[in-house]
Write an enzyme that holds these catalytic residues in place. Structure first.
Site, short mmCIF file in Angstrom:
data_model
loop_
_atom_site.label_atom_id
_atom_site.label_comp_id
_atom_site.label_asym_id
_atom_site.label_seq_id
_atom_site.Cartn_x
_atom_site.Cartn_y
_atom_site.Cartn_z
N PRO A 145 0.82 -1.21 0.00
CG PRO A 145 -0.21 -1.19 2.09
CD PRO A 145 0.59 -2.05 1.18
CD GLU A 168 1.49 -4.49 10.31
OE1 GLU A 168 1.33 -3.35 9.87
OE2 GLU A 168 0.57 -5.31 10.45
NE ARG A 174 -7.28 -7.07 -20.67
CZ ARG A 174 -7.27 -5.92 -21.32
NH1 ARG A 174 -6.29 -5.05 -21.09
NH2 ARG A 174 -8.19 -5.62 -22.19
CG ASP A 216 -8.91 -2.43 -22.63
OD1 ASP A 216 -9.96 -3.00 -22.90
OD2 ASP A 216 -7.81 -2.98 -22.45
CL1 6GU Z 1 -0.32 -3.79 -3.43
N1 6GU Z 1 -0.77 -4.54 -0.94
C1 6GU Z 1 -1.43 -4.46 0.20
N2 6GU Z 1 -1.07 -5.27 1.21
N3 6GU Z 1 -2.44 -3.64 0.42
C2 6GU Z 1 -2.78 -2.86 -0.59
C3 6GU Z 1 -2.14 -2.87 -1.82
C4 6GU Z 1 -1.11 -3.74 -1.96
N4 6GU Z 1 -2.71 -1.96 -2.62
C5 6GU Z 1 -3.67 -1.42 -1.93
N5 6GU Z 1 -3.72 -1.94 -0.69
#
Ligand code: 6GU
Length: 240
Positions: free
Chosen positions: A88, A115, A157, A172
């Protein structure tokens, strides 16, 4: 194209046997290899995690385990792969990034859990290969596996031969920076709802104009940020 995925939950990647990606693998267009990180863990407990220096909640995946895994996987080909790490805290995943990766010969995806991964793992990897941390969006998943599925499907794809009709990739949403217009198929009338007349008229120029207008309308309503980005990049002639 070769794609390696390293994870403590290899079963999470089972969907890569299905549908478009599964068919591309069986056709020899994609060489996807899923590895269990636990195979590089040592000791009776095969631990892959430990508590963070400096304190704080949760556990971190350790550098020696990831280091051994990445040494073996990334050293097993005749080129240097691009290492992708879902987190994230990464840069947002975009179609532009996906299209760039689809032109690479080899991607390795390192799925973190808990984590995350000791920061030295990526510092070390960057000494030998390009590394990118990527995020699906502004929310938190339990680990990188779902993001790895997303990346593999989005990249696959765009690999030549994987889609039956390569034109569908060009039409797309996002390939022109706009969301796609609504689409319809038979029957012509369903629950008192009709297919728009213009789509049944056979005038391609009129159909194209109608789709462009609906695209702009939908994008303005749902993703005004995309219109802003187009305007910033191309000026007002982006909407001709
Ligand atoms: Cl790529 N990983 C995690 N653990 N949480 C996320 C993410 C990735 N993208 C958004 N939330």
């Amino acid at each position: 194209m070769r794609i390696d995925v390293v994870t403590i939950f290899p079963g999470y990647l089972a969907p890569l046997d299905e549908a478009i990606v599964g068919r591309a693998r069986r056709a020899g267009l994609l060489d996807v290899r899923v590895h269990d990180l636990r195979g590089w863990a040592s000791g009776v407990h095969k631990a892959v995690d430990d508590s963070p220096y400096g304190g704080g909640p949760g556990m971190l995946m350790t550098a020696p385990v990831w280091g051994a895994a990445l040494d073996e996987v990334t050293g097993s080909g005749d080129t240097v792969p691009r290492l992708l790490v879902p987190t994230p805290a990464g840069a947002p995943l975009t179609q532009e990034r996906v299209a760039g990766w689809a032109r690479e010969p080899w991607l390795v995806l390192a799925c973190g859990r808990y984590e995350g991964i000791d920061a030295r793992v990526l510092s070390d990897a960057r000494r030998r290969m390009p590394v990118e941390e990527v995020s699906l969006g502004d929310y938190v998943l339990a680990g990188g596996e779902v993001a790895a599925l997303v990346v593999v499907e989005a990249v696959s794809r765009l690999v030549p031969g994987v889609l039956g009709n390569p034109a569908s990739a060009e039409l797309d949403s996002f390939s022109d920076g706009l969301l796609e217009a609504p689409a319809y198929t038979r029957p012509e009338r369903w629950r008192d709802l009709d297919v728009p007349d213009v789509l049944r008229g056979g005038n391609h120029a009129v159909v194209d104009r109608w789709r462009r207008d609906r695209s702009l309308e939908r994008t303005a309503a749902v993703r005004p940020d995309l219109l802003d980005a187009l305007l910033a990049r191309h000026g007002a002639d982006a909407f001709d």
